[in-house]
Design an enzyme around this catalytic site. Structure first.
Site, PDB file in Angstrom:
ATOM      1  N   GLY A 167      29.344  54.093  46.189  1.00  0.00           N
ATOM      2  CA  GLY A 167      30.315  53.608  45.183  1.00  0.00           C
ATOM      3  C   GLY A 167      30.064  52.071  44.656  1.00  0.00           C
TER       4      GLY A 167
ATOM      5  CG  HIS B   2      32.302  43.266  46.092  1.00  0.00           C
ATOM      6  ND1 HIS B   2      30.814  43.572  45.694  1.00  0.00           N
ATOM      7  CD2 HIS B   2      33.026  44.731  45.972  1.00  0.00           C
ATOM      8  CE1 HIS B   2      30.802  44.990  45.317  1.00  0.00           C
ATOM      9  NE2 HIS B   2      32.125  45.465  45.493  1.00  0.00           N
TER      10      HIS B   2
ATOM     11  CG  HIS C 262      27.644  38.717  44.403  1.00  0.00           C
ATOM     12  ND1 HIS C 262      27.223  37.635  43.889  1.00  0.00           N
ATOM     13  CD2 HIS C 262      28.486  38.095  45.617  1.00  0.00           C
ATOM     14  CE1 HIS C 262      27.738  36.543  44.690  1.00  0.00           C
ATOM     15  NE2 HIS C 262      28.245  37.079  45.644  1.00  0.00           N
TER      16      HIS C 262
HETATM   17  P1  5GP Z   1      31.983  48.209  43.856  1.00  0.00           P
HETATM   18  O1  5GP Z   1      32.703  49.472  43.155  1.00  0.00           O
HETATM   19  O2  5GP Z   1      30.918  47.532  43.826  1.00  0.00           O
HETATM   20  O3  5GP Z   1      32.593  48.522  45.544  1.00  0.00           O
HETATM   21  O4  5GP Z   1      33.456  47.405  43.594  1.00  0.00           O
HETATM   22  C1  5GP Z   1      33.108  46.488  42.554  1.00  0.00           C
HETATM   23  C2  5GP Z   1      34.678  45.942  41.727  1.00  0.00           C
HETATM   24  O5  5GP Z   1      34.584  44.944  40.904  1.00  0.00           O
HETATM   25  C3  5GP Z   1      35.284  47.032  41.219  1.00  0.00           C
HETATM   26  O6  5GP Z   1      36.338  47.620  41.796  1.00  0.00           O
HETATM   27  C4  5GP Z   1      35.479  46.568  39.666  1.00  0.00           C
HETATM   28  O7  5GP Z   1      36.833  46.887  39.349  1.00  0.00           O
HETATM   29  C5  5GP Z   1      35.591  45.170  39.967  1.00  0.00           C
HETATM   30  N1  5GP Z   1      34.992  44.179  38.946  1.00  0.00           N
HETATM   31  C6  5GP Z   1      33.948  44.607  38.035  1.00  0.00           C
HETATM   32  N2  5GP Z   1      33.855  43.455  37.175  1.00  0.00           N
HETATM   33  C7  5GP Z   1      34.769  42.767  37.414  1.00  0.00           C
HETATM   34  C8  5GP Z   1      35.141  41.472  36.706  1.00  0.00           C
HETATM   35  O8  5GP Z   1      34.473  40.881  35.665  1.00  0.00           O
HETATM   36  N3  5GP Z   1      36.241  40.710  37.137  1.00  0.00           N
HETATM   37  C9  5GP Z   1      37.034  41.295  38.358  1.00  0.00           C
HETATM   38  N4  5GP Z   1      38.075  40.535  38.659  1.00  0.00           N
HETATM   39  N5  5GP Z   1      36.729  42.438  38.888  1.00  0.00           N
HETATM   40  C10 5GP Z   1      35.601  42.967  38.303  1.00  0.00           C
HETATM   41 ZN    ZN Z   2      25.743  37.202  42.722  1.00  0.00          ZN
END
Ligand code: 5GP
Ligand code: ZN
Length: 112
Positions: A91, A98, A96
């Site tokens: 998912g 996080h 980057h």
């Molecule tokens: P992943 O799916 O990679 O584990 O989580 C990425 C997270 O980044 C998602 O929960 C998404 O809502 C969040 N996200 C994506 N783009 C942005 C953004 O521009 N600003 C913020 N604050 N969150 C973001």
């Molecule tokens: Zn980065």
């Protein structure tokens, strides 16, 4: 990393609702919250994901977890979840590293 949205947030090129910052990490509210509290905690140095963690770069990841503990304490969160997704199959959509800090709803049934 010019195409990395989180590097752009760190550089101040894209706004965020900041929760915490120090020399190694930044924490801000997720734009699409999956729980009443949904904060992203990221190392300032670009790393694609948890698979790239190694002794020479893990200090910032450790600091992310310390920041999670501090934010939880400040916000009075007794129960919370910290999760990181590595790879599309897990998912991951932003490449980057996080950590999601989730709280404020029953987290016992779902993993995220
Ligand atoms: P992943 O799916 O990679 O584990 O989580 C990425 C997270 O980044 C998602 O929960 C998404 O809502 C969040 N996200 C994506 N783009 C942005 C953004 O521009 N600003 C913020 N604050 N969150 C973001
Ligand atoms: Zn980065």
């Amino acid at each position: 990393m010019p195409d990395c949205i989180f590097c752009k947030i760190i550089a101040g090129e894209i706004p965020c609702k900041k929760v915490y910052e120090d020399e190694l990490v930044l924490a801000f509210h997720d734009i699409n919250p999956q729980a009443p509290v949904h904060i992203l905690i990221i190392p300032k140095r670009h790393l694609p994901g948890a698979a790239e963690l190694a002794p020479e770069n893990s200090a910032a990841a450790a600091r992310c977890l310390e920041a999670a503990a501090q934010i939880a304490k400040e916000q009075g969160l007794e129960s919370f979840r910290v999760v990181t997704n590595n790879g599309k199959g897990a998912g991951q959509t932003v490449f980057h590293l996080h950590f999601h800090l989730l709280a404020g709803r029953d987290l016992t049934l779902q993993l995220a």
